[in-house]
Design an enzyme around this catalytic site. Structure first.
Site, PDB file in Angstrom:
ATOM      1  N   CYS A 107       0.818  -1.196   0.000  1.00 25.47           N
ATOM      2  CA  CYS A 107       0.000   0.000   0.000  1.00 25.47           C
ATOM      3  C   CYS A 107       0.859   1.256   0.000  1.00 25.47           C
ATOM      4  CB  CYS A 107      -0.912  -0.018   1.219  1.00 25.47           C
ATOM      5  SG  CYS A 107      -0.003  -0.305   2.747  1.00 25.47           S
ATOM      6  N   ASP A 111      -0.856  -9.159   9.664  1.00 27.82           N
ATOM      7  CA  ASP A 111       0.426  -8.805  10.255  1.00 27.82           C
ATOM      8  C   ASP A 111       0.431  -7.354  10.722  1.00 27.82           C
ATOM      9  OD1 ASP A 111       0.473  -7.711   7.727  1.00 27.82           O
ATOM     10  OD2 ASP A 111       2.397  -8.522   7.137  1.00 27.82           O
ATOM     11  N   GLY A 134      14.596 -11.795  -8.995  1.00 28.02           N
ATOM     12  CA  GLY A 134      15.964 -12.140  -8.612  1.00 28.02           C
ATOM     13  C   GLY A 134      16.804 -10.931  -8.273  1.00 28.02           C
TER      14      GLY A 134
END
Length: 631
Positions: A14, A118, A394
């Site tokens: 966000c 969380d 990556g």
């Protein structure tokens, strides 16, 4: 409950924004200040298009924009809980990868949770441990916590700076912050201004920028691994994480084993999502390893993993091998997609789209970026977003494992400057002489380099060569990697895509920081340690493939497009960048053949990218109405 609008929370990516005033003025005119919060949130809507929320207290206000990834039905912010004789409210941008462990510990201490998010774990963690809670987090984040019991605002940023967090302090002592610069500019009293220091950031160092520098005057960024405490006593910066140098005592076998565990554990942790995930797969070592771990995990449940690779239309005809880019990616991406049996998609971008996306790239950063190296990634992210909301990448492996040429080239090791920009001549080539005289480019770069180098954590046991490699690693982590992390965050979030960076896990960085070069580059092979750690997961051709960086176009038609734009620019007396450019120098430059093999920044930014960068600077100055304070 003071000013509360939302109480549940969710694990989400966000944008956040807000402010603090030491005189506690906000509740006296709450409607006006709620409108301010809404305007700041609206400015970063692209980071969170799914939902919005605000919280307003007397001393502090928080704004939040939401992109739902986990618990899409239940997660809303800001959220708040009763605490001591007041409340704690939180606005959070990021993702935690050790939520279960932290939550288990908090439950054992008697904490109770209303949601599975969380966000609530972070809030309860603060209420249980105070600011030390941040040391327990494994993730990427920018967090604002408003504690009314002590009328204090806390601003936290993750260890390596994956998530952005800008702020400024007004003449009245008000602290205003946001995930992006545009959140600050949503307030009419904050106007963008460019002074000599900012001009040096653009022309001497750009697209990199100095640690904590917001480029524009009086605007800063919370340093990675730091947090700010803001209250009536002022603003205080504190460090909660830093690298420590010590001798590496693990054997080669132990080092390979631990590296393999850390990398695969980070990738697996970052697969968590309630929406489909995918990976960027170039066919290089790093993205192939990420894709291999993800594909293997999904295969356990009989599911197929989705991967994407990128190239430019006609690049099979236009590609030219050079020292920096020896091979094309597509053959290796095809081999990996077949090897992993992924649902693979080849995405392409044409020259016209690439050129048109240059301005979008600036809007994503609120700053000039990496030219078409940036705008191409933005285009690709927008195409991936049509399929998935979350992509693993990556990114960062080269900085951590020593993949770039400047880790091993003698000329780079001897250079007393940033190894990715050893020659400032290309940067001076187009600038007016009187502007160069004011800029003092060499001095500015020298000071930035030496100041950064002086902060390198030293190890007395290092040989002189190993000490120099440690310095190169330090510069990479604090400059080059952060530039690429910014690129990944801004381009992906602008498109509503969450791009994750498992190699940037702080546990990997901490461990690899002390692994000696002879192990990192085992047998003289770049990233030899990572290659050995990946054995059995990749085909040999990919495992030992020589590094070839992110693709760029070699189509001369693209260069012609840029040259046409530049010619229009230098004939326009109202073009703001012409305050700095010498028209005759630019005309001479346009007549010279491009040199694709000698970049002026990194490995990819050569002649065409210089034109793209100049176009971005001009658009930036014009679109944001930036006032220059240069004489």
């Amino acid at each position: 409950m003071e000013g509360i609008r939302f109480t549940p929370g969710g694990r989400i990516m966000c944008g956040i924004a807000g402010f603090f005033h030491p005189k506690g003025i906000y509740q006296n005119n709450s409607l006006r200040f709620k409108e301010r919060l809404s305007a700041m949130g609206a400015a970063v809507k692209r980071r969170g298009p799914d939902d919005e929320g605000i919280w307003l207290g007397n001393f502090m206000g928080l704004s939040h924009r939401r992109l739902s990834i986990i618990d899409p039905e239940g997660g809303r912010q800001p959220m708040a809980n009763a605490y001591k004789d007041g409340f704690c409210a939180i606005a959070y941008n990021g993702e935690l990868y050790n939520t279960k462990e932290i939550k288990k510990d908090l439950l054992s201490r008697g904490c109770r949770f209303k949601t599975s998010s969380d966000t609530e774990v972070i809030l309860e963690g603060y209420m249980e441990y105070g600011t030390d809670f941040v040391k327990r987090l494994n993730g990427i984040f920018a967090i604002a916590i408003a504690d009314t019991s002590c009328q204090t605002l806390f601003l936290f940023r993750d260890r390596v700076g994956v998530k952005p967090l800008f702020y400024t302090v007004t003449h009245e002592g008000e602290v205003i912050f946001g995930s992006e610069l545009k959140a600050l500019f949503a307030l009419p009293e904050i106007s963008p201004r460019l002074d000599i220091a900012g001009a040096n950031e653009i022309f001497s160092l750009g697209p990199a920028r100095t640690d904590c520098c917001g480029v524009l005057k009086d605007i800063r960024e919370v340093r990675p691994g730091h947090f700010l405490t803001v209250n009536s006593s002022g603003l205080c910066e504190e460090t909660y994480w830093k690298l420590e140098s010590r001798p590496h005592t693990d054997s080669w076998e132990q080092t390979v084993e631990k590296t393999a565990f850390l990398v695969t554990d980070s990738i697996r942790r970052q697969m968590v999502s309630d929406v489909p995930i995918c990976a960027f797969l170039s066919g290089g070592l790093d993205s192939s390893l990420v894709s291999a771990v993800c594909a293997a995990e999904l295969r356990k449940n009989g599911r197929k993993f989705t991967t994407f690779s990128f190239d430019f239309t006609g690049n099979d005809l236009y590609f030219r091998s050079n020292d920096f880019q020896p091979t094309r990616d597509r053959p290796y991406a095809e081999e990996m997609a077949d090897y992993l049996k992924t649902d693979h998609h080849f995405l392409e971008c044409g020259s016209l789209t690439l050129e048109k996306r240059l301005s979008d790239s600036v809007l994503a950063h609120d700053l000039p970026a990496m030219g078409d190296i940036d705008s191409s990634l933005l285009q690709f992210c927008s195409m991936v977003k049509d399929h998935c909301k979350v992509a693993l990448t990556g990114e960062c492996a080269d900085e951590i494992f020593g993949g770039y040429p400047w880790f091993h080239k003698e000329s780079c090791l001897r250079a007393n400057t940033f190894p990715w920009t050893m020659d400032l001549a290309p940067r001076k080539l187009l600038l007016k002489d009187d502007f160069l005289a004011v800029l003092h480019m060499d001095e500015y770069v020298k000071n930035a380099y030496e100041h950064s180098l002086a902060r390198t954590p030293r190890c007395p046991e290092d040989t002189p060569l190993e000490a120099r490699r440690r310095e190169i690693s330090w510069l990479n982590l604090n400059w080059f990697m952060r530039t690429l992390l910014e690129r990944m965050d801004r381009t992906s979030m602008y498109c509503g895509l969450e791009a994750r960076v498992p190699f940037a896990d702080h546990r990997i960085i901490e461990y690899l920081w002390n692994v000696p070069w002879e192990m990192k580059a085992k047998d003289g092979v770049a990233k030899g340690l990572l290659r050995h750690a990946a054995k059995g997961l990749l085909p040999e051709e990919v495992l030992w493939r020589k590094k070839s960086p992110y693709p760029k176009t070699y189509d001369k038609k693209y260069e012609v497009l840029l040259a046409g734009q530049i010619r229009e620019l230098i004939r326009d007396p109202s073009a703001p960048v012409m305050e700095f450019l010498d028209q005759k120098k630019v005309e001479t430059f346009l007549k010279s053949p491009s040199d694709y093999g000698k970049p002026w920044y990194g490995q990819l930014m050569a002649g065409p990218q210089m034109m793209a960068y100049i176009l971005q600077v001009n658009f930036w100055l014009s679109h944001y109405g930036i006032k220059t304070l240069i004489s």
